[in-house]
Design a protein around this motif. Structure first.
Motif, short mmCIF file in Angstrom:
data_model
loop_
_atom_site.label_atom_id
_atom_site.label_comp_id
_atom_site.label_asym_id
_atom_site.label_seq_id
_atom_site.Cartn_x
_atom_site.Cartn_y
_atom_site.Cartn_z
N GLN A 1 3.30 12.49 1.10
CA GLN A 1 4.18 11.50 1.72
C GLN A 1 3.08 10.27 2.09
N VAL A 2 2.22 10.38 3.05
CA VAL A 2 1.66 9.18 3.40
C VAL A 2 0.81 8.81 2.41
N GLU B 1 3.21 6.73 0.39
CA GLU B 1 3.34 5.35 0.71
C GLU B 1 2.07 4.43 1.09
N MET B 2 1.15 5.05 1.28
CA MET B 2 0.02 4.37 1.35
C MET B 2 -0.45 3.48 0.29
N VAL C 1 -0.15 -0.05 0.02
CA VAL C 1 -0.82 -1.13 0.67
C VAL C 1 -1.88 -1.80 -0.18
N VAL D 1 -0.07 -4.18 -2.57
CA VAL D 1 0.70 -5.39 -2.03
C VAL D 1 -0.72 -6.29 -1.35
N ILE D 2 -1.63 -5.92 -0.79
CA ILE D 2 -2.75 -6.75 -0.65
C ILE D 2 -3.27 -7.51 -1.72
#
Ligand SMILES: [Cu+2]
Ligand SMILES: [Cu+2]
Lengths: 198, 589
Positions: free
Chosen positions: B318-319, B322-323, B326, B329-330
């Motif tokens: 999960q983490v 989701e991570m 990041v 997107v950056i």
């Protein structure tokens, strides 16, 4: 604002979003039965869903190329009958290869179709729970189509994965519904367990 | 042709055969130069795109015409249900390991020696052998009569030839990866470091190289078990979940493999279009190890039915899943900031990059909630939602970003100007609109509960299948336009020999400028042997640095006119800069 601060702030925002998502959705993680239509999926060895109150247990055995229910309609092992309003715990196993136990009314948003499923993996016992709602009744019973959602082979036209399907008949909660259910199942009703008692 | 073109030993009496045809044949088999190898890979990549694309068009056409369970219109011709599912397998396997891998390698094998200025392959024999093994393996897959998507659905039994074919193909891919890493390290100078595009490629190769080992192990395990069908009984049939873990440990880096090969180049391309340095060079570099770690750990979200402790699933599935949004997107944020307020020239390449970013965001955002929210996952798992996700990621994002760079690379390799930029725009529109229509149709079907890999469905889903069919044909026609453009460039394009591509000098100068701006510039480090202007501003340029080869990157510092010229995005004449180029042209081998 300095470029470094912008980037640090942006990274922190993204990171926090992830953490918030994780925290907010944690109650739904493998949570099992929720009040409304909701449910969980998972591996039986890991944990059964924490169901509160009574629930019906239906066993589903998958094999190439059929679903076998227990209990099932007399003479038709690929049809089962459950009551609306009492959560159903489907305990799903596979005899041979990986299958998908997928329940589907083939609806859309407008017609309030539902679909849910869980994989049936050989060597593992998986579960999925669902609380069939009385609101979707047409007449005194409603039908739910079960299909295999994990490709499991074809030998010939008419024999194989695309033709692996089954039926769930939902009857109303209450004595009339139970009488109907009992008749169709030959008196062999699903076991009703109480979640809080276990 | 390819099945019998196994690599021949190159030392067969070369001088005694003055046969021209034989020499041509030999040079096709064994490419010495990196440009020659890259052209070969482009040709094969396009061949795989046509083969796998025709499988896909077949599937879409069948579904677009029927919801009755009869596979119209080809069933009249004896076309069977099994053939339909076989095409689905081949479409996926050939698109991944043929089209995406081969085109990605063609870009990387061209970009790395060009950027570093070494202009040569690291281990040419290994690269060539790897390529032919992949060709042979994939041909064998298509001939294997397998109807199952890949091998992770064990204990479904594939034909033995399918397992052997996959073994050959993965060995070939592993050799290509090792040879690519060798190409990135060949002749490495003590003070040489890797620019952003090369860093991404190396990171990607390490991730994929590690990943392939596990799937090779799983395939060998299968072959040595009764499931392999070759009569071996060394091991028991692998446990489904263990096999699945091995499969996905390879397959998660795999789905990022293509995109990471060009991600660094895409960063350069955006800076070149924006005519300014990337917003934060340092941040982009930080994202490289972050992407490496996350892309190697998200695979656990496929272990949906493992009885592993929930906290491990929480951390990894999960983490991590989701991570991984990041870093993406950056990077997209940095690229969009870089483009902000600039007036770039919107040609096919830039449009493809922008569409790729959009495809990645939509495809990623629609996949993110699946594993963390079983309430959604159990609703759309194994529905058309999933093919929609994979097409967003592979067709719009990965293949789209390939096309962006191919529009720069192919004319350079051919030494000509692109025949028709207008046809390029048509290619972009056809591909993006066509694949977009297909992806949206699939997503809607998924939400409505259409199970994937089906031959029959209620009439409810049929309009969406028709939309997907139209989209698929539009995308197919756009690829024909692209191919026509390439062929016309080859035969009729204006000669434009390029010795040092302008994207190299411009990209390197802009990357260096970003370092100067951020205070991380080190004059003692070189990134390329090709003389490039140090940066855009000529501010604190240190004295020329004597590198070990005597040709430091700062040698051309101060040539401001060259910078102005180069930023006009016109291909630099070979005579202008080629004369100053350090290396010789290794492509004319
Ligand atoms: Cu099945
Ligand atoms: Cu995944």
């Amino acid at each position: 604002m300095k470029k470094r601060n912008v980037l640090v702030a942006w990274t922190l925002i993204l990171f926090l979003t992830v953490v918030v998502l994780e925290v907010v959705y944690t109650p739904y993680d493998y949570a099992g039965y929720q009040i409304a239509n909701n449910v969980g999926e998972g591996v039986a060895q890991a944990d059964y869903p924490p169901i509160q109150g009574p629930y019906q247990v239906v066993y589903v055995t998958c094999e190439q190329w059929q679903f076998l229910f227990s209990p099932h309609v007399v003479g038709a092992p690929t049809v089962t009958v459950v009551q609306a309003g009492v959560p159903v715990l489907f305990i799903v196993r596979s005899m041979d290869v990986t299958h998908g136990f997928y329940v589907n009314t083939e609806g859309n948003f407008a017609t309030q179709g539902i679909q849910f499923g869980v994989m049936a993996v050989p060597g593992y016992t998986d579960f999925v729970t669902w609380n069939f709602q009385p609101t979707v009744f047409q007449g005194n019973q409603s039908l739910y189509h079960v299909m295999c959602s994990e490709y499991c082979g074809v030998t010939a036209q008419g024999l194989g994965h695309p033709w692996m399907d089954a039926l769930i008949i939902v009857v109303p909660h209450g004595s009339a519904g139970v009488a109907l259910q009992s008749k169709m199942l030959g008196g062999n009703l699903p076991e009703i367990l109480n979640g809080s008692a276990s | 042709m390819s099945a019998k073109s196994e690599p021949v030993a190159p030392e067969i009496e070369e001088e005694e055969v003055p046969n021209k045809a034989f020499n041509i044949f030999k040079s096709i088999i064994y490419s010495k130069g990196y440009k020659h190898f890259s052209i070969k890979l482009v040709c094969f990549g396009m061949m795989w795109l046509f083969i796998a694309g025709s499988f896909g068009l077949d599937l879409r056409t069948q579904s677009g015409f029927s919801f009755t369970g009869n596979l119209l219109p080809l069933q009249e011709l004896g076309y069977s249900t099994i053939a339909y599912f076989q095409m689905m397998t081949y479409h996926a396997v050939v698109m991944f390991f043929g089209t995406i891998f081969t085109l990605g390698f063609s870009i990387a094998y061209y970009a790395v020696p060009t950027i570093r200025g070494t202009k040569k392959l690291g281990m040419p024999w290994m690269a060539n052998l790897g390529h032919w093994l992949v060709v042979f393996g994939l041909m064998m897959v298509i001939g294997s009569n397998s109807q199952y998507m890949f091998t992770f659905l064990i204990p479904l039994k594939n034909p033995a030839s399918f397992y052997v074919a996959e073994l050959i193909q993965f060995v070939g891919d592993e050799l290509l990866i090792i040879a690519l890493i060798a190409t990135a390290y060949v002749d490495k100078l003590p003070n040489e470091k890797f620019s952003i595009p090369v860093s991404f490629i190396i990171m990607d190769c390490i991730a994929m190289g590690i990943g392939i080992i596990t799937v090779l192990g799983a395939i060998i395990w299968t072959i040595l078990s009764p499931l392999g069908g070759l009569g071996f009984d060394v091991f028991a049939i692998p446990n489904v979940e263990v096999f699945r873990a091995a499969f996905w440990f390879e397959s998660h880096p795999l789905v990022y493999f293509g995109s990471f090969l060009v991600l660094g180049l895409a960063v350069w391309m955006v800076t070149i279009y924006a005519k300014r340095p990337v917003y934060s060079e340092r941040m982009v570099r930080y994202m490289i190890p972050v992407l490496f770690v996350l892309s190697m750990s998200v695979y656990i979200h496929h272990m949906a039915v493992d009885p592993i402790p929930l906290w491990i699933r929480d951390v990894f599935a999960q983490v991590a899943t989701e991570m991984i949004a990041v870093p993406f997107v950056i990077i997209w944020t940095i690229l969009l900031i870089t483009l902000k307020y600039t007036k770039p020239k919107y040609d096919a390449s830039l449009l493809f990059i922008i569409a790729a970013i959009a495809g990645n965001i939509v495809g990623g955002a629609t996949a993110e909630p699946l594993q963390p929210i079983p309430a959604l996952d159990f609703t759309v798992h194994n529905t058309m939602w999933i093919p929609a996700h994979i097409h967003f990621m592979m067709a719009t994002f990965t293949l789209g970003s390939f096309f962006a760079f191919l529009y720069w690379m192919i004319p350079e390799l051919l030494g000509r100007k692109l025949y028709s930029p207008g046809l390029g725009i048509f290619h972009f529109i056809g591909w993006s609109v066509g694949m977009g229509a297909l992806e949206v149709a699939f997503k809607v079907q998924g939400i409505e509960g259409a199970v994937r890999r089906e031959i029959a469905w209620p009439a409810l889903y049929e309009p969406w299948f028709q939309m997907a069919m139209i989209g698929a044909w539009l995308a197919g026609i756009s690829v024909i336009a692209f191919t026509t453009n390439v062929l016309m460039t080859w035969r009729m394009g204006k000669p434009n020999p390029v010795s040092v591509p302008v994207w190299l000098t411009a990209g390197m100068a802009l990357e260096t400028q970003a370092k100067i701006n951020e205070g991380t510039y080190d004059p003692n480090v070189i990134y390329t042997r090709v003389p490039v202007p140090v940066g855009l501003k000529l501010a604190p340029v240190p004295a020329a640095t004597p590198s070990s080869s005597g040709r430091g990157s700062s040698r051309m510092a101060g040539v401001s006119r060259a910078i102005a010229k180069m930023l006009k995005l016109s291909r630099m004449r070979g005579s202008e800069l080629g004369a100053q180029a350090a290396g010789t042209d290794g492509g004319k081998s």
